[in-house]
Design an enzyme around this catalytic site. Structure first.
Site, PDB file in Angstrom:
ATOM      1  N   ASP A   1       1.067  -1.352  -0.092  1.00  0.00           N
ATOM      2  CA  ASP A   1       0.028  -0.157   0.012  1.00  0.00           C
ATOM      3  C   ASP A   1       0.809   1.417  -0.159  1.00  0.00           C
ATOM      4  O   ASP A   1       1.861   0.957   0.375  1.00  0.00           O
ATOM      5  CB  ASP A   1      -1.039   0.072   1.285  1.00  0.00           C
ATOM      6  CG  ASP A   1      -1.994  -1.109   1.425  1.00  0.00           C
ATOM      7  OD1 ASP A   1      -1.991  -1.815   0.301  1.00  0.00           O
ATOM      8  OD2 ASP A   1      -2.813  -0.941   2.145  1.00  0.00           O
TER       9      ASP A   1
ATOM     10  N   HIS B   1      -6.168   3.230  -3.979  1.00  0.00           N
ATOM     11  CA  HIS B   1      -6.072   3.348  -2.643  1.00  0.00           C
ATOM     12  C   HIS B   1      -6.322   4.996  -2.103  1.00  0.00           C
ATOM     13  O   HIS B   1      -5.720   5.258  -1.182  1.00  0.00           O
ATOM     14  CB  HIS B   1      -4.629   3.025  -2.071  1.00  0.00           C
ATOM     15  CG  HIS B   1      -4.337   2.812  -0.486  1.00  0.00           C
ATOM     16  ND1 HIS B   1      -5.338   1.913   0.137  1.00  0.00           N
ATOM     17  CD2 HIS B   1      -3.371   3.082   0.242  1.00  0.00           C
ATOM     18  CE1 HIS B   1      -4.950   1.848   1.379  1.00  0.00           C
ATOM     19  NE2 HIS B   1      -3.862   2.622   1.480  1.00  0.00           N
TER      20      HIS B   1
ATOM     21  N   HIS C   1      -5.172   9.302   0.566  1.00  0.00           N
ATOM     22  CA  HIS C   1      -5.115   8.203   1.749  1.00  0.00           C
ATOM     23  C   HIS C   1      -6.315   8.841   2.706  1.00  0.00           C
ATOM     24  O   HIS C   1      -5.661   8.883   4.046  1.00  0.00           O
ATOM     25  CB  HIS C   1      -3.687   8.530   2.217  1.00  0.00           C
ATOM     26  CG  HIS C   1      -3.499   6.991   3.072  1.00  0.00           C
ATOM     27  ND1 HIS C   1      -3.440   6.685   4.460  1.00  0.00           N
ATOM     28  CD2 HIS C   1      -2.942   5.811   2.592  1.00  0.00           C
ATOM     29  CE1 HIS C   1      -3.255   5.570   4.560  1.00  0.00           C
ATOM     30  NE2 HIS C   1      -2.932   4.997   3.592  1.00  0.00           N
TER      31      HIS C   1
ATOM     32  N   HIS D   1       3.835  -2.152   2.933  1.00  0.00           N
ATOM     33  CA  HIS D   1       4.003  -1.031   2.341  1.00  0.00           C
ATOM     34  C   HIS D   1       5.242  -0.880   1.693  1.00  0.00           C
ATOM     35  O   HIS D   1       6.391  -0.881   2.258  1.00  0.00           O
ATOM     36  CB  HIS D   1       3.951   0.079   3.370  1.00  0.00           C
ATOM     37  CG  HIS D   1       2.636   0.011   4.314  1.00  0.00           C
ATOM     38  ND1 HIS D   1       2.231  -0.688   5.278  1.00  0.00           N
ATOM     39  CD2 HIS D   1       1.473   0.802   3.998  1.00  0.00           C
ATOM     40  CE1 HIS D   1       1.239  -0.424   5.728  1.00  0.00           C
ATOM     41  NE2 HIS D   1       0.777   0.523   5.279  1.00  0.00           N
TER      42      HIS D   1
END
Length: 223
Positions: free
Chosen positions: A36, A86, A90, A180
């Site tokens: 991510d 995504h 964020h 990540h």
């Protein structure tokens, strides 16, 4: 004439792209590694590690970071990895209005498609924060929601040995592990992680491959 025919046949055959071998996760032990918050400064190094190991992964991209590094987003797709939405900034989606949520998703769809030529069919809610309203709005944007079976909390650990140990602890058949690509220690740990996972018999695949042709379906939540 025979020689010319053989040459022509050879040229015709060579112009056909080689087929990519598909993995049947019903028959073999599969695991999906997901990343991510990118693309980031470390993503290209991660892509090299994945390529060297013959592994595929899924990247959930932040819209504003795709705008900053469109060439890296293109590289992700070119290497055969899956991509997802995504959000643009964020954002913690449930705290926002319907219109703001739709903007976060739709703008990111457009940014990713412009950069890569691919329009995502999956999204991952930042922080894992979601509800039925978010899922319904994702359906309007033709997106399936992809969560996970285990998270490394690598952004908090920031330690290569601990990240590796956590991934190996979370690994299980048909699992989806959250990491990540903007955490440098995760990227540094990845060659060792990939080597050990393959040693344990895992096939490292994208989320769509893990779903075995049964998704992703817009408006549905997975894992």
């Amino acid at each position: 004439m025979v020689i010319h025919a053989l040459v022509a046949a050879s040229l015709a055959f060579s112009s056909v792209p080689a087929q990519t071998a598909t993995v049947n996760c019903a028959r073999v032990k599969c695991l999906a590694l997901t990343f991510d918050d990118g693309p980031g400064a470390q993503t290209s190094a991660l892509l090299k590690a994945l390529s060297k190991a013959g592994a595929k992964a899924t990247f959930f991209l932040v819209g504003k970071r795709v705008e900053e590094r469109p060439e890296v987003a293109r590289q992700i797709v070119a290497k055969g990895h899956a991509i997802g939405n995504h959000t643009y900034s964020h954002a913690a989606l449930p705290a926002h209005s319907d219109n703001d949520i739709l903007d976060e998703l739709k703008v990111t769809q457009e940014v990713i498609e412009e950069a890569t030529g691919r329009r995502p069919t999956m999204f991952r809610p930042p922080y894992g924060q979601t509800d039925e309203r978010v899922l319904g709005l994702a359906a309007q944007t033709e997106l399936a929601e992809i969560l996970w079976t285990g998270t490394t909390l690598d952004w908090q650990l920031r330690d290569t040995k601990k990240i590796k140990a956590t991934v190996l602890k979370l690994a299980k058949r048909d699992g989806v592990i959250l990491m990540h690509d903007v955490v440098p220690q995760t990227v540094t740990a990845m060659p060792g992680i990939l080597k050990e996972l393959k040693k344990r018999g895992y096939h490292l695949v994208t989320v769509p491959t893990l779903l075995r042709g049964k998704g992703p379906t817009a408006g549905k939540s997975y894992f």
